[in-house]
Design a protein around this motif. Structure first.
Motif, short mmCIF file in Angstrom:
data_model
loop_
_atom_site.label_atom_id
_atom_site.label_comp_id
_atom_site.label_asym_id
_atom_site.label_seq_id
_atom_site.Cartn_x
_atom_site.Cartn_y
_atom_site.Cartn_z
N THR A 43 0.84 -1.20 0.00
CA THR A 43 0.00 0.00 0.00
C THR A 43 0.87 1.25 0.00
OG1 THR A 43 -1.81 -1.15 1.11
CG2 THR A 43 -1.79 1.25 1.25
N GLU A 47 0.60 4.34 -2.67
CA GLU A 47 0.38 5.72 -2.21
C GLU A 47 1.46 6.66 -2.74
OE1 GLU A 47 0.07 5.36 2.03
OE2 GLU A 47 -2.08 4.90 1.95
N GLN A 52 0.07 10.36 -3.25
CA GLN A 52 -0.57 10.57 -1.95
C GLN A 52 0.45 10.63 -0.81
OE1 GLN A 52 -4.30 8.01 -1.54
NE2 GLN A 52 -3.35 7.07 -3.34
N PRO A 82 -8.39 2.15 -3.74
CA PRO A 82 -7.73 1.77 -2.48
C PRO A 82 -8.43 0.58 -1.84
CG PRO A 82 -8.34 4.11 -2.55
CD PRO A 82 -9.07 3.43 -3.66
N GLU A 83 -7.70 -0.10 -0.97
CA GLU A 83 -8.30 -1.23 -0.27
C GLU A 83 -9.36 -0.76 0.71
OE1 GLU A 83 -6.98 -5.18 2.32
OE2 GLU A 83 -5.59 -3.50 2.11
N ARG A 84 -10.54 -1.37 0.63
CA ARG A 84 -11.62 -1.15 1.59
C ARG A 84 -12.02 0.32 1.71
NH1 ARG A 84 -12.62 -5.89 4.02
NH2 ARG A 84 -10.96 -7.44 4.08
N GLU A 85 -12.11 1.00 0.61
CA GLU A 85 -12.63 2.38 0.62
C GLU A 85 -14.03 2.38 0.03
OE1 GLU A 85 -11.42 6.69 -1.23
OE2 GLU A 85 -9.95 5.53 -0.08
N ASP A 86 -14.94 3.08 0.69
CA ASP A 86 -16.34 3.10 0.28
C ASP A 86 -16.70 4.43 -0.37
OD1 ASP A 86 -16.86 0.57 1.28
OD2 ASP A 86 -17.44 1.32 3.26
N ARG A 138 -21.09 -1.73 -2.48
CA ARG A 138 -20.19 -0.56 -2.36
C ARG A 138 -18.87 -0.82 -3.10
NH1 ARG A 138 -22.39 -0.45 3.00
NH2 ARG A 138 -20.53 -1.43 3.90
N GLN A 139 -18.37 -2.05 -3.04
CA GLN A 139 -17.15 -2.38 -3.76
C GLN A 139 -17.35 -2.25 -5.27
OE1 GLN A 139 -14.19 -2.73 -2.79
NE2 GLN A 139 -13.03 -4.06 -4.17
N MET A 142 -17.15 1.35 -6.23
CA MET A 142 -15.77 1.83 -6.24
C MET A 142 -15.01 1.30 -7.46
SD MET A 142 -15.62 3.90 -3.79
CE MET A 142 -13.86 4.23 -3.94
N THR A 146 -13.27 3.62 -10.60
CA THR A 146 -11.88 3.40 -10.99
C THR A 146 -11.70 3.41 -12.51
OG1 THR A 146 -11.57 2.04 -9.02
CG2 THR A 146 -9.91 1.84 -10.75
#
Length: 261
Positions: A43, A47, A52, A82-86, A138-139, A142, A146
């Motif tokens: 990660t 980033e 980021q 990103p991982e697990r972003e809603d 939600r995934q 996302m 993307t």
């Protein structure tokens, strides 16, 4: 031409080295998988490459842009999951994807929203508040944000989390087709079966250090990717300077597919 190029990319947090002299070259059209245990630096790498996070040392280029000197140019040119972003809980998927369209400045946003909602199976939830969607829905939203602006390069961190097996298969098909059209996908995962099935090139990172790189198609017929990377990690542990303090450094890579929900 390389879509991604890094030279001695390093990131330190005090006495902890999260990324240690990472040098990578990912050609255009590659479906590259960066594999490693939790806390290994995957990660952190994404980033830095997406502007980021600044590196402590080293350089990087993403589609010819410097993510340190010009992070906005990088973020405008790529897609990021990103991982697990809603999506924002107070917006519906339609409102969120309209916002993405406004930010990205692409035409025919409504047509693209309808296309992706249908492709990923949330067309019947376009006007439902995101807070009322399931984790899998939600995934899917996302994933749509993307790819919806049709970038040349996408960074994805664990794309199959919370997806049911049918949707996992459809997302895998899209990722393959995306790269077959000449685009580049940088996939971060600790699920080896996903990488073995999808990737045209893979690298394994351990305690912030790239310890091996391989095309899964070049493995011996009786050798699995898990066996190869386990051997490389064990070799790196026996010859390297030891753990750098990253949490999760002792966790093995997973040999399973993505999470289901």
């Amino acid at each position: 031409m390389a879509a991604i190029e890094t030279n001695d990319l390093t990131r330190r947090y005090g006495d902890v080295t999260a990324l240690d002299s990472l040098s990578l070259s990912v050609p255009e059209g590659e479906l590259f998988g960066l594999l490693g245990p939790n806390g290994s630096g995957k990660t952190t790498t994404i980033e830095i490459l997406t502007g980021q996070l600044d590196p402590t040392d080293g350089t990087a280029a993403v589609l010819g842009h410097d993510p340190v000197a010009d992070p906005l140019a990088v973020r405008e040119a790529v897609g990021i999951l990103p991982e697990r972003e809603d999506p924002p809980s107070f917006l519906t998927p339609r409102e969120y994807l309209q916002f993405v369209g406004d930010v990205r400045g692409f035409d025919a946003a409504e047509d693209r929203i309808a296309e992706w909602a249908d492709r990923l199976g949330f067309d019947h939830k376009l006007d439902t508040l995101s807070t009322d969607l399931s984790e899998g829905e939600r995934q899917r939203v996302m994933l749509a944000q993307t790819f919806i602006h049709e970038p040349d390069l996408v960074f994805i961190d664990e794309p199959l989390v919370n997806l049911d097996p049918i949707m996992q298969a459809e997302v895998k098909d899209h990722m393959r087709e995306y790269c077959e059209r000449g685009n580049t996908l940088f996939l971060s995962t600790h699920f080896l079966e996903v990488a073995e099935e999808l990737c045209t090139s893979v690298g394994i990172i351990r305690d912030g250090t790239l310890v091996a790189e391989r095309d899964p198609a070049d493995l011996d017929p009786d050798e699995q990717l898990l066996d190869y990377f386990r051997r490389e990690v064990e070799a790196a542990e026996s010859t390297g300077p030891g753990a750098t303090g990253n949490d999760g450094g002792d966790r093995p890579l997973e040999a399973d597919g993505g999470s289901n929900a």
